[in-house]
Write a protein that holds these residues in place. Structure first.
Motif, PDB file in Angstrom:
ATOM      1  N   TRP A 177     -24.125 -58.004 -32.861  1.00 30.18           N
ATOM      2  CA  TRP A 177     -22.900 -57.815 -33.633  1.00 30.18           C
ATOM      3  C   TRP A 177     -22.965 -58.662 -34.900  1.00 30.18           C
ATOM      4  CZ3 TRP A 177     -19.170 -54.288 -32.805  1.00 30.18           C
ATOM      5  CH2 TRP A 177     -19.068 -53.715 -31.540  1.00 30.18           C
ATOM      6  N   PHE A 178     -22.731 -58.025 -36.038  1.00 33.69           N
ATOM      7  CA  PHE A 178     -22.634 -58.719 -37.318  1.00 33.69           C
ATOM      8  C   PHE A 178     -21.343 -58.298 -38.014  1.00 33.69           C
ATOM      9  CE2 PHE A 178     -27.353 -58.531 -36.959  1.00 33.69           C
ATOM     10  CZ  PHE A 178     -27.648 -59.877 -37.146  1.00 33.69           C
ATOM     11  N   THR A 179     -20.818 -59.190 -38.837  1.00 30.37           N
ATOM     12  CA  THR A 179     -19.741 -58.759 -39.722  1.00 30.37           C
ATOM     13  C   THR A 179     -20.343 -57.939 -40.853  1.00 30.37           C
ATOM     14  OG1 THR A 179     -19.869 -60.686 -41.183  1.00 30.37           O
ATOM     15  CG2 THR A 179     -18.437 -60.872 -39.236  1.00 30.37           C
ATOM     16  N   VAL A 180     -19.501 -57.102 -41.456  1.00 29.30           N
ATOM     17  CA  VAL A 180     -19.966 -56.309 -42.603  1.00 29.30           C
ATOM     18  C   VAL A 180     -20.420 -57.237 -43.715  1.00 29.30           C
ATOM     19  CG1 VAL A 180     -19.233 -54.677 -44.385  1.00 29.30           C
ATOM     20  CG2 VAL A 180     -18.520 -54.338 -42.014  1.00 29.30           C
ATOM     21  N   GLU A 181     -19.782 -58.379 -43.835  1.00 28.38           N
ATOM     22  CA  GLU A 181     -20.168 -59.365 -44.839  1.00 28.38           C
ATOM     23  C   GLU A 181     -21.588 -59.870 -44.586  1.00 28.38           C
ATOM     24  OE1 GLU A 181     -17.446 -62.630 -46.940  1.00 28.38           O
ATOM     25  OE2 GLU A 181     -17.956 -63.168 -44.874  1.00 28.38           O
ATOM     26  N   GLU A 182     -21.894 -60.119 -43.327  1.00 25.50           N
ATOM     27  CA  GLU A 182     -23.242 -60.593 -42.983  1.00 25.50           C
ATOM     28  C   GLU A 182     -24.297 -59.520 -43.236  1.00 25.50           C
ATOM     29  OE1 GLU A 182     -22.424 -63.750 -39.349  1.00 25.50           O
ATOM     30  OE2 GLU A 182     -22.226 -61.593 -38.956  1.00 25.50           O
ATOM     31  N   LEU A 183     -23.876 -58.266 -43.247  1.00 24.97           N
ATOM     32  CA  LEU A 183     -24.807 -57.152 -43.457  1.00 24.97           C
ATOM     33  C   LEU A 183     -24.883 -56.724 -44.922  1.00 24.97           C
ATOM     34  CD1 LEU A 183     -23.875 -55.025 -40.307  1.00 24.97           C
ATOM     35  CD2 LEU A 183     -25.978 -56.337 -40.656  1.00 24.97           C
ATOM     36  N   ASP A 184     -24.454 -57.602 -45.809  1.00 28.66           N
ATOM     37  CA  ASP A 184     -24.520 -57.314 -47.239  1.00 28.66           C
ATOM     38  C   ASP A 184     -25.947 -56.905 -47.626  1.00 28.66           C
ATOM     39  OD1 ASP A 184     -23.829 -57.251 -49.989  1.00 28.66           O
ATOM     40  OD2 ASP A 184     -24.648 -59.279 -50.227  1.00 28.66           O
ATOM     41  N   GLY A 185     -26.059 -55.789 -48.322  1.00 29.23           N
ATOM     42  CA  GLY A 185     -27.361 -55.272 -48.749  1.00 29.23           C
ATOM     43  C   GLY A 185     -27.841 -54.104 -47.924  1.00 29.23           C
TER      44      GLY A 185
END
Length: 713
Positions: A177-185
């Motif tokens: 699980w990641f936040t959308v912020e952590e998945l930037d790019g």
């Protein structure tokens, strides 16, 4: 002239039919073996010992292969469980056949009879020798009856461990699980595929996404996520999956070593190499050693290029950051950034290669090169003969044989070649890799007519997004071309016996034809011919693309020449690391299967060895990964490729040699392709001396240094 193929599509058994079908197959074998065993050894010949067995093997192979396919392709866990039951019956039956000393003596007697044996055609002689080798590797001629029983029992236990390993791999469904912020790019197309948990975030950026390891999840994050900590988290989590496969793998390796010693072989490697093209472990060690120096040198230089780009990137994020070692979780990301520096944009390139259209256009290339025709089988004719509704089927025809009217569109029985299936997308419980799976070999029936083959391209390319279709990166285009090459090889083979059909030959030769074909994926006209921008396929795709690229003009339908030129210009970038990864696994494979003493067997530390070798060979820092189980995700070494991963390097060398010396001067020459089809593809594994078959085609011995020479060119 009939427009219908002379052979119907193979039937797919229902879940309830799987076990009875396997029992019926076993009964057929038992019946013919009982009949053969009535022969007196003094009367034993190929015709009354080996031929009846081969004819039954020919007749039942298709039904057996279809059952075997269900372990990879069926979406139903109930069907996969039925396969497991059927497989256990099959393993037990084979163990009983392998234990049959009387049958071994009949085979020996048939082999020793003169002059009958000398009068056999080469493929029949090869079949008899192969069957004898199988019995010798089962212990006959070496072990006494009590030892033989023990040896075969242990072999059955190893097969069960391998089955458990493969099943764990197929059913793995974890992720992070990641936040959308952590998945930037990470591209929006990938984010859209992953389930979310809106309750875990008060804003869209804090909303969490579940990124699966499978279906392209790990690769998407490692390739695109801007945050180093996100890439590291994803890699390390993926590295820890399938812990349960570690004890299974270690037990398999130890048992293989003990089995080889029990059979009086120094090591399992010495045992397995007998069935390969190269025949000796000494040759193999020399070949891998020959590659190690130049490839490692090239790999270090490639890592240095990425490390410079990495340090530049990290210092832009925080000037005080200093990083010396290059971690494996950063390889895909900085490989992409360096390619972008070259103006190679893999994401942009992928927009021109929608999966279904690319695969269909590839058929056109093979049709042109080999004078074939691929006709889609209407979906209404495939309802009861496919295992998933996403599967497509083609009938395959030879267009070199003109019909009486002189056209090349004949659909007579003489022109029919077989069936090709597309099963291209990832789905739950499906085999996680990419492979070509035969479900019906071709062979010659007793009445002289021919059984036609059927083969599947069974891949796990990432599924489409809600607003787009499935798109292929260039390396996936190469993979698809490779697997399609296996399928074409399988379709074009014309052997007497299913044992040698298509790519049913030693893998250290069998990978060569497909690897040779990969060269066409680096040709400008091939890439442009395959391309088609996905937005031209559906108006809704175009609308969505315009939303994401508001200031850009619509893309052209065909990939721009400058994109292709740049891709080809930098085609060797990181190829050293690509081959070094294969070399790492090849050395690991050889070393774990070269245990020769009880002490070595007991001291085996698979986990340490895996990361030691990878760190040494690939010039990356695996220090934070060493508690992982990446070897437990590696299907090849428990699925028939033990002491054989080197095949990819061996075949790459031969493939480079064949392409450069035969095809490169004129890659589309019809006469060259016809010669290749008849001298290599049609023969399958029917020739015992494959190196000689290759030398006959080349006019000289193959150049095994061609891989390194090709990278330098």
């Amino acid at each position: 002239m009939s427009s219908l193929p002379p052979q119907p599509l193979p039937l797919v058994p229902s879940t309830e039919e799987v076990v009875p079908a396997m029992q019926r197959i076993i009964d057929q074998y038992n019946a013919v073996r009982a009949q053969i065993l009535q022969t007196d050894p003094s009367d034993a010949t190929f015709e009354n010992i080996m031929l009846p067995l081969a004819q039954v093997e020919n007749a039942i192979q298709g039904e057996e292969a279809m059952i075997d396919m269900l372990q990879y392709g069926s979406p139903s866990l109930d069907t996969q469980e039925a396969f497991n039951v059927a497989q256990k019956l099959q393993i037990e039956a084979r163990a009983s056949w392998n234990a049959d000393a009387a049958f071994f003596r009949l085979l020996q007697a048939a082999r020793e009879r003169q002059p009958e044996s000398d009068a056999l055609d080469a493929e029949s002689q090869h079949l008899l020798d192969r069957e004898l080798l199988g019995y010798k590797q089962a212990g006959h001629g070496t072990l006494n009856p009590t030892e033989l029983e023990e040896y075969l029992r242990r072999g059955t236990e190893i097969a069960e461990l391998e089955r458990q390993f493969q099943q764990n791999l197929a059913r793995e469904n974890d992720g992070v699980w990641f936040t959308v912020e952590e998945l930037d790019g990470v591209p929006r197309e990938d984010l859209a595929k992953w389930k979310d948990d809106k309750e875990n975030g008060s804003s869209e950026a804090q909303m969490k996404k579940f990124v699966p390891f499978a279906n392209g999840g790990t690769i998407a994050v490692l390739t695109n996520a801007h945050r180093p900590e996100t890439r590291k988290t994803m890699f390390l989590a993926d590295n820890l999956k399938l812990k349960e496969n570690k004890p299974l793998f270690e037990e398999i390796i130890r048992r293989r070593a003990k089995q080889a010693q029990f059979l009086k072989y120094p090591t399992h490697a010495d045992f397995r190499i007998q069935g390969r093209m190269v025949k000796t472990t000494e040759w193999l060690r020399g070949f891998l050693s020959q590659l190690k120096g130049p490839l490692c040198s090239r790999g270090r230089a490639e890592v240095e290029v990425m490390q410079r780009r990495r340090v530049e990137d990290l210092r832009a994020r925080g000037p005080d950051i200093t990083e010396e070692g290059f971690p494996p979780w950063d390889k895909r990301y900085y490989e992409r950034l360096v390619q972008q520096d070259f103006a190679v944009d893999q994401l942009k390139i992928s927009e021109f290669f929608p999966l279904e259209q690319t695969a269909t256009k590839m058929l056109g290339i093979f049709a042109s090169l080999l004078n074939l025709r691929f006709d889609p089988v209407p979906t209404e004719n495939t309802k009861d003969v496919i295992w998933h509704d996403s599967v497509r089927v083609f009938s395959v025809w030879d267009s070199t044989k003109d019909d009486p009217g002189g056209t090349k569109n004949s659909t007579t029985a003489d022109n029919f070649i077989g069936y090709l299936y597309f099963d291209l997308l990832w789905r739950e419980n499906k085999y996680r890799g990419n492979q070509s799976v035969n479900i019906q070999c071709g062979y010659l029936r007793p009445d002289g007519t021919r059984q036609y083959p059927a083969t599947i391209l069974m891949c796990s390319f990432p599924t489409p997004t809600p607003t787009s279709c499935a798109l292929l990166k260039h390396h996936q285009v190469v993979t698809l071309f490779h697997e399609m090459g296996h399928g074409i090889h399988d379709l074009l083979a014309r052997t007497k016996y299913v044992r040698f059909h298509g790519y049913r030959l030693p893998p250290d030769f069998g990978e060569m034809p497909s690897m040779m074909l990969e060269n066409w994926c680096w040709m400008k006209d091939t890439l442009q011919g395959l391309s088609c921008h996905y937005t031209t396929l559906n108006e809704s795709y175009l609308v969505e693309w315009r939303k994401q690229h508001p200031s850009e003009p619509d893309s052209p339908k065909e990939i721009p020449a400058e994109l292709v030129d740049t891709l080809i210009e930098h085609r060797h970038f990181n190829r050293g690391l690509y081959y070094l990864y294969i070399l790492s696994i090849s050395l690991f494979d050889l070393q774990i299967h070269s245990l020769s003493t009880e002490q070595e067997i007991n001291d085996l530390n698979v986990q340490k060895l895996w990361y030691d070798i990878r760190e040494e060979i690939e010039s990356m820092d695996f220090s934070e990964c060493r508690d992982g189980f990446a070897f437990g995700t590696f299907s090849h070494l428990t699925a028939g490729y033990d002491v054989c991963y080197y095949a990819y390097l061996c075949c790459a060398a031969i493939a480079h040699d064949v392409f450069r010396s035969v095809f490169a001067p004129n890659p589309y020459d019809e006469d060259t392709w016809d010669k290749y089809r008849r001298a290599i593809l049609q023969r399958g594994g029917s020739k015992e001396d494959l190196l000689q078959m290759l030398a006959d085609f080349l006019g000289r011995a193959p150049n095994m240094n061609a891989l390194v020479e090709g990278l330098a060119s």
